[in-house]
Design a protein around this motif. Structure first.
Motif, PDB file in Angstrom:
ATOM      1  N   HIS A  69      -7.943 -65.146 -18.177  1.00  0.00           N
ATOM      2  CA  HIS A  69      -6.706 -64.351 -18.112  1.00  0.00           C
ATOM      3  C   HIS A  69      -6.439 -63.771 -19.491  1.00  0.00           C
ATOM      4  O   HIS A  69      -6.097 -64.488 -20.427  1.00  0.00           O
ATOM      5  CB  HIS A  69      -5.529 -65.210 -17.656  1.00  0.00           C
ATOM      6  N   ASP A  97      -8.526 -62.794 -13.989  1.00  0.00           N
ATOM      7  CA  ASP A  97      -7.378 -63.159 -13.165  1.00  0.00           C
ATOM      8  C   ASP A  97      -6.084 -62.554 -13.714  1.00  0.00           C
ATOM      9  O   ASP A  97      -5.621 -62.942 -14.786  1.00  0.00           O
ATOM     10  CB  ASP A  97      -7.259 -64.682 -13.099  1.00  0.00           C
ATOM     11  N   ASN A  98      -5.523 -61.603 -12.981  1.00  0.00           N
ATOM     12  CA  ASN A  98      -4.266 -60.950 -13.390  1.00  0.00           C
ATOM     13  C   ASN A  98      -4.336 -60.430 -14.816  1.00  0.00           C
ATOM     14  O   ASN A  98      -3.377 -60.558 -15.595  1.00  0.00           O
ATOM     15  CB  ASN A  98      -3.091 -61.927 -13.237  1.00  0.00           C
ATOM     16  N   ASN A 119      -2.540 -61.124  -8.243  1.00  0.00           N
ATOM     17  CA  ASN A 119      -1.562 -61.738  -7.349  1.00  0.00           C
ATOM     18  C   ASN A 119      -0.349 -62.130  -8.188  1.00  0.00           C
ATOM     19  O   ASN A 119      -0.450 -62.982  -9.079  1.00  0.00           O
ATOM     20  CB  ASN A 119      -2.156 -62.974  -6.657  1.00  0.00           C
ATOM     21  N   ASP A 120       0.789 -61.508  -7.911  1.00  0.00           N
ATOM     22  CA  ASP A 120       1.985 -61.728  -8.729  1.00  0.00           C
ATOM     23  C   ASP A 120       2.642 -63.082  -8.473  1.00  0.00           C
ATOM     24  O   ASP A 120       3.409 -63.566  -9.309  1.00  0.00           O
ATOM     25  CB  ASP A 120       3.018 -60.619  -8.471  1.00  0.00           C
ATOM     26  N   GLN A 122       0.859 -66.030  -7.103  1.00  0.00           N
ATOM     27  CA  GLN A 122      -0.041 -67.164  -7.327  1.00  0.00           C
ATOM     28  C   GLN A 122      -0.739 -66.992  -8.674  1.00  0.00           C
ATOM     29  O   GLN A 122      -1.843 -66.473  -8.760  1.00  0.00           O
ATOM     30  CB  GLN A 122      -1.054 -67.258  -6.184  1.00  0.00           C
ATOM     31  N   ARG A 123      -0.054 -67.445  -9.713  1.00  0.00           N
ATOM     32  CA  ARG A 123      -0.535 -67.235 -11.075  1.00  0.00           C
ATOM     33  C   ARG A 123      -0.794 -68.586 -11.736  1.00  0.00           C
ATOM     34  O   ARG A 123       0.094 -69.179 -12.338  1.00  0.00           O
ATOM     35  CB  ARG A 123       0.479 -66.435 -11.882  1.00  0.00           C
ATOM     36  N   ASP A 235      -0.597 -74.387  -8.011  1.00  0.00           N
ATOM     37  CA  ASP A 235      -0.021 -74.026  -9.305  1.00  0.00           C
ATOM     38  C   ASP A 235       0.156 -75.250 -10.189  1.00  0.00           C
ATOM     39  O   ASP A 235       0.926 -75.232 -11.149  1.00  0.00           O
ATOM     40  CB  ASP A 235       1.323 -73.318  -9.119  1.00  0.00           C
TER      41      ASP A 235
END
Length: 416
Positions: A69, A97-98, A119-120, A122-123, A235
């Motif tokens: 990330h 990832d994001n 994915n906003d 599931q971070r 998470d």
């Protein structure tokens, strides 16, 4: 007469309570001492290293999974340290990832396969790992090796981890070293030593005693089918610990491989280091509360001593918190013992627990920490412990529940 009986009953109850509290300190401190002493005195095979000739033995094929990330500043060194160890048929997959930077482009330019995930809601790292495993599922290799995007994988480590994962049919954890940056000062040096005790000394001690260890999030190798068994998509801010205990209960205790070395430097800036510590230690405390009863229950249900050992190992809190609690409880028992007629036995047990703690830490420092923590810096440990008090108070009132990326310095100084 009635008051005298009630007073006697109160003293007896208080003595039993204090005795139980003292034993609650004695057991994990004895485990800590045992791990540190066992993990601190080198055996000949540890000194000589692993000299097995595997040149004629086919090495299992490997999928290397790198969740990332916003890691464009550090991922190049990670990819290069792994690429030289890959063989024909192996694959490296970066999960961008994001990402809002050029992590994906940098990885592609270096020849790695890349999958991007956005994915906003599931971070967290667990969701990235789950996504990567689904991508690999259609064309998987023998072993899945998971490495964080800010790590350096020493030469020969990929081979060692892959072979051991297939030989044992179990997850394997590399020797995950996290030295402090040279400019981090005394606070950083003490923090680095505490990490050495947790990541290297204690698992090495368990390894020599014949028990497994927990996984540390990077440098983890799994037989391909076993990698997909845990529920990674969560998470949980310490998903590696939760996965470790899930696998232990299923009978797949992770093995420690001291010869395979993965390095990642601790953050140099103190604010960043504190943020990283907060995530680790809040997650650790939450895991103690949720997983230790589960492990003890399964140990009793299945009569497996390894699960009881894992539960006691989990009950060892972060070193700074353990020392803080020991001091507070010991002083409280001393005052109660001095001012009432209860037995001195609880105070004696707490004293033994204190000796266990001191012997364990000093043995680990002498064997593993002298090169990273000078005697002068060793004397600053009380101030380091006090400085972390707000972190533990916040675990009660404002526990960190979501994953947040720790800012990293672009330099790989601490990992080479």
């Amino acid at each position: 007469m009635i008051l005298a009986v009630l007073a006697f009953q109160f003293v007896v109850a208080l003595q039993w309570i204090l005795g139980f509290v003292a034993i609650a300190f004695l057991v994990p401190t004895f485990m800590l001492m045992t791990q540190c002493v066992t993990g601190s005195f080198p055996r000949r095979k540890d000194v000589d290293g692993d000299h097995r000739d595997n040149s004629g033995v086919g090495r299992p094929s490997v999928d290397v999974l790198i969740p990332a990330h916003n890691e464009e500043s550090v991922i190049t060194a990670t990819i290069l340290s792994i690429q030289s160890q890959l063989r024909a048929g192996d694959r490296m997959l970066v999960i961008a990832d994001n990402c809002t930077d050029d992590t994906a482009a940098v990885a592609r330019a270096l020849g790695a396969d890349v999958t991007e995930r956005f994915n906003d809601t599931q971070r967290a790292k667990g969701f990235a790992v789950d996504h990567g495993l689904k991508v690999l599922e259609s064309d998987s290799r023998d072993v899945v090796l998971m490495v964080d995007a800010d790590c350096d994988v020493s030469n020969g480590s990929v081979d060692r981890l892959a072979r051991l994962a297939i030989e044992t049919g179990s997850p394997v954890q590399a020797n995950y070293q996290m030295p402090a940056a040279s400019r981090a000062g005394s606070w950083g040096a003490v923090s680095g030593f505490a990490t050495t005790v947790k990541n290297q000394v204690r698992p090495l001690g368990l390894h020599r005693l014949g028990y497994g260890c927990v996984l540390y999030g990077s440098g983890m190798a799994f037989p391909s089918k076993l990698a997909r068994r845990p529920n990674w998509a969560s998470d949980n801010i310490v998903e590696d610990m939760k996965v470790s205990y899930d696998l232990m209960i299923e009978g797949h205790s992770p093995r420690y491989c001291p010869e395979a070395i993965v390095r990642a430097g601790l953050p140099e800036a103190r604010d960043n280091a504190l943020e990283q510590r907060k995530r680790w230690e809040h997650g650790h405390l939450h895991t103690i509360a949720t997983q230790s009863p589960r492990l003890i229950g399964w140990a009793m249900k299945t009569a497996r001593p390894s699960l009881l050992v894992a539960a006691i190992d989990l009950l060892i809190p972060p070193l700074a918190l353990l020392v803080q609690c020991w001091v507070i409880v010991t002083l409280a028992i001393l005052v109660i013992t001095w001012t009432t007629s209860i037995s001195w036995i609880p105070l004696a047990i707490m004293t033994v627990a204190g000796f266990n703690l001191a012997i364990g830490v000093m043995t680990a420092w002498y064997a593993h920490g002298r090169d990273q923590l000078s005697i002068r810096q060793l004397c600053t440990i009380p101030f380091y412990i006090l400085s972390k008090l707000p972190l533990y108070v916040s675990a009660i009132f404002r526990r960190q529940r979501t994953w947040r990326r720790t800012d990293r310095e672009p330099s790989h100084e601490a990992t080479v």
